[in-house]
Scaffold this motif. Structure first.
Motif, mmCIF file in Angstrom:
data_model
loop_
_atom_site.group_PDB
_atom_site.id
_atom_site.type_symbol
_atom_site.label_atom_id
_atom_site.label_comp_id
_atom_site.label_asym_id
_atom_site.label_seq_id
_atom_site.Cartn_x
_atom_site.Cartn_y
_atom_site.Cartn_z
ATOM 1 N N LEU B 57 0.865 -1.173 0.000
ATOM 2 C CA LEU B 57 0.000 0.000 0.000
ATOM 3 C C LEU B 57 0.906 1.228 0.000
ATOM 4 C CD1 LEU B 57 -2.842 -0.778 -0.165
ATOM 5 C CD2 LEU B 57 -2.866 -1.089 2.293
ATOM 6 N N PRO B 58 0.402 2.359 -0.502
ATOM 7 C CA PRO B 58 1.212 3.577 -0.557
ATOM 8 C C PRO B 58 1.887 3.916 0.778
ATOM 9 C CG PRO B 58 -0.864 3.937 -1.671
ATOM 10 C CD PRO B 58 -0.945 2.565 -1.074
ATOM 11 N N ASP B 59 1.245 3.612 1.894
ATOM 12 C CA ASP B 59 1.825 3.965 3.202
ATOM 13 C C ASP B 59 2.765 2.893 3.753
ATOM 14 O OD1 ASP B 59 0.118 1.983 3.920
ATOM 15 O OD2 ASP B 59 -1.078 3.177 5.302
ATOM 16 N N GLY B 60 3.018 1.843 2.977
ATOM 17 C CA GLY B 60 4.008 0.873 3.395
ATOM 18 C C GLY B 60 3.458 -0.432 3.937
ATOM 19 N N ARG B 61 2.163 -0.486 4.208
ATOM 20 C CA ARG B 61 1.592 -1.752 4.652
ATOM 21 C C ARG B 61 1.822 -2.807 3.578
ATOM 22 N NH1 ARG B 61 -4.399 0.164 6.099
ATOM 23 N NH2 ARG B 61 -3.832 1.795 4.641
ATOM 24 N N ARG B 62 2.198 -3.999 3.999
ATOM 25 C CA ARG B 62 2.526 -5.043 3.040
ATOM 26 C C ARG B 62 1.647 -6.276 3.202
ATOM 27 N NH1 ARG B 62 8.210 -8.396 2.492
ATOM 28 N NH2 ARG B 62 7.475 -9.283 4.461
ATOM 29 N N GLN B 63 1.322 -6.921 2.112
ATOM 30 C CA GLN B 63 0.621 -8.198 2.167
ATOM 31 C C GLN B 63 1.366 -9.207 1.303
ATOM 32 O OE1 GLN B 63 -2.191 -9.113 3.935
ATOM 33 N NE2 GLN B 63 -1.869 -11.179 3.165
ATOM 34 N N VAL B 64 1.693 -10.347 1.881
ATOM 35 C CA VAL B 64 2.201 -11.466 1.083
ATOM 36 C C VAL B 64 0.975 -12.151 0.496
ATOM 37 C CG1 VAL B 64 3.385 -13.675 1.136
ATOM 38 C CG2 VAL B 64 4.250 -11.770 2.500
ATOM 39 N N VAL B 65 0.768 -12.022 -0.799
ATOM 40 C CA VAL B 65 -0.484 -12.491 -1.387
ATOM 41 C C VAL B 65 -0.453 -13.975 -1.738
ATOM 42 C CG1 VAL B 65 -1.126 -10.223 -2.254
ATOM 43 C CG2 VAL B 65 0.176 -11.760 -3.713
ATOM 44 N N GLU B 66 0.745 -14.500 -1.957
ATOM 45 C CA GLU B 66 0.808 -15.897 -2.349
ATOM 46 C C GLU B 66 2.165 -16.484 -1.998
ATOM 47 O OE1 GLU B 66 -0.790 -18.184 -6.373
ATOM 48 O OE2 GLU B 66 -0.586 -16.031 -6.415
ATOM 49 N N LEU B 67 2.173 -17.750 -1.600
ATOM 50 C CA LEU B 67 3.416 -18.499 -1.405
ATOM 51 C C LEU B 67 3.483 -19.561 -2.487
ATOM 52 C CD1 LEU B 67 3.652 -19.114 2.454
ATOM 53 C CD2 LEU B 67 4.899 -17.464 1.032
ATOM 54 N N LEU B 68 4.595 -19.609 -3.207
ATOM 55 C CA LEU B 68 4.688 -20.504 -4.361
ATOM 56 C C LEU B 68 5.746 -21.579 -4.169
ATOM 57 C CD1 LEU B 68 4.606 -17.786 -7.165
ATOM 58 C CD2 LEU B 68 2.684 -18.979 -6.100
ATOM 59 N N GLY B 69 5.438 -22.776 -4.620
ATOM 60 C CA GLY B 69 6.386 -23.879 -4.590
ATOM 61 C C GLY B 69 6.558 -24.434 -5.996
ATOM 62 N N PRO B 70 7.246 -25.557 -6.127
ATOM 63 C CA PRO B 70 7.508 -26.145 -7.449
ATOM 64 C C PRO B 70 6.241 -26.299 -8.285
ATOM 65 C CG PRO B 70 8.796 -27.271 -5.799
ATOM 66 C CD PRO B 70 7.914 -26.302 -5.053
ATOM 67 N N GLY B 71 6.296 -25.847 -9.525
ATOM 68 C CA GLY B 71 5.158 -25.942 -10.434
ATOM 69 C C GLY B 71 4.346 -24.673 -10.494
ATOM 70 N N ASP B 72 4.413 -23.862 -9.444
ATOM 71 C CA ASP B 72 3.621 -22.633 -9.423
ATOM 72 C C ASP B 72 4.219 -21.574 -10.356
ATOM 73 O OD1 ASP B 72 1.608 -23.421 -7.635
ATOM 74 O OD2 ASP B 72 2.908 -23.037 -5.918
ATOM 75 N N MET B 73 3.342 -20.679 -10.799
ATOM 76 C CA MET B 73 3.738 -19.635 -11.752
ATOM 77 C C MET B 73 3.630 -18.258 -11.108
ATOM 78 S SD MET B 73 3.922 -21.437 -14.716
ATOM 79 C CE MET B 73 3.481 -23.144 -15.114
#
Lengths: 213, 213
Positions: B57-73
């Motif tokens: 977000l513009p004010d610096g708040r962060r969200q990890v939206v996805e965790l990816l492993g083998p096969g993920d794009m």
DNA sequence: CGACCTATTGAAAGCTATCAACTGGGGTGG
DNA sequence: CCACCCCAGTTGATAGCTTTCAATAGGTCG
């Protein structure tokens, strides 16, 4: 109990050559289109109208995971069964695509792929909203999502969802959603003709609150 | 500042016939792989290791939206630019696929399509977690996500993420994540050899808390 | 006109965030 | 090789936001 109203209005799909041709069907508002857990046979496409996808927790808590409009797809499966339930919010026109058709029809596959990518991006935004935004920001985000591209301040939006449905989409309670609308009204950012008729008075403030996400 | 360590280890892609052949590359942990807002040229695939996608977000708040492993794009775009930043959590092997190759290579397109569907389903679950679950439930969900299929009680998990990263994934603060781990420990559900070594003592309780989502 | 459902508003409780102090482990430099 | 430093993690106290519970208002449909 509501039932699925299914009315064939002909196929406009020219790339299909299979045993199950794509058939457009019209459904009434507030109709359950498919159930979480049912065997996943087809991928559905929204041609017209709005559809919501929902997931339930064992104790009844509900989350509206996605709102779909024209072009969007649903009927996803991880294994054999649907991972979400789907319900029409408005009157809708839908097309079903046989999963096998994706293998045969490259043009269809390409279109579905492109759309999946768009929906994945939308889910990423939604994760940011659910994980990091305040109630007021979430409601602003919801309104921005409904605003058409070229919309100007002063236009009116029609909400096809109840406060409870909006709350389930935004990860809030219906009371908190109501309070957020009242707060936006108090600030002069929106005006409510009726509960489901929102006049956007200050488009900039809505965008700013939504974090332009 | 960390840099991308790129090491060609040869192409194993046999369906490619384009001007930009798929090249495997190895990257070190904690390397930024791409930035939100950069021009979207390729779709990346995780061959080995773990990658996280984040939004700010513009004010610096962060969200990890996805965790990816083998096969993920990853490397998705809504328009011309990436919608997420990507960072390696562990040492990784990656392959880049030219977007144009998706049109030519049906087998690749089919594989990407299938994977997009899986990731979309994962995002749906994540929306339920972020929108409707308590802190303790979220951490249990996180642990369940890391547990391999055939895992039994008593096994140990290694966390490749700090408390802050886990918090950003679950929509919490690092303190709340720490308290949740302590609570799980207090209940005898897990044991912590070190902060990043979690022994699952009671797999059933973890599943139950996570709502088997 | 009345019943019923949705929405709004108020008051209090609960959960998570915030602020702050302390602990512990790993790495570095003496 | 040991001591110190630094950073991640833990724990405590308080504040703040959202939820919960409850009562009222508004609108629609019979």
């Amino acid at each position: 109990m509501r039932q699925i109203i299914e009315e064939r209005i002909g196929s406009h799909s020219h790339h299909m050559q299979a045993e199950t041709p794509a058939a457009h069907q019209r459904v009434a508002p507030h109709v359950t289109l498919l159930h979480e857990g049912d065997p996943a046979r087809r991928i559905m496409e929204v041609v017209e109208g709005t559809v919501m996808l929902t997931k339930l927790l064992p104790d009844g808590r509900r989350q509206v995971v996605e709102l779909l409009g024209p072009g969007d797809m649903f009927g996803f499966a991880n294994g054999e069964t649907y991972v979400c339930s789907a319900e029409s919010l408005t009157s809708c026109v839908l097309v079903g695509h046989d999963r096998a058709a994706l293998e045969r029809d490259a043009a269809l596959a390409s279109r579905v792929l492109r759309r999946f990518e768009i929906q994945l991006c939308a889910m990423h935004s939604h994760a940011l909203v659910l994980g990091r935004m305040s109630a007021l920001e979430r409601v602003a985000f919801f309104l921005m999502r409904l605003m058409p591209e070229g919309m100007v301040s002063g236009s009116t939006l029609h909400l096809a969802m109840t406060r409870q449905e909006i709350a389930d989409f935004l990860g809030l309670t219906l009371e908190t959603v109501s309070r957020a609308f009242s707060e936006l009204k108090r600030r002069g950012i929106v005006a409510l003709a009726r509960a489901d008729e929102v006049r956007i008075q200050d488009r900039g403030s809505v965008r700013r609150l939504a974090g332009a996400a």
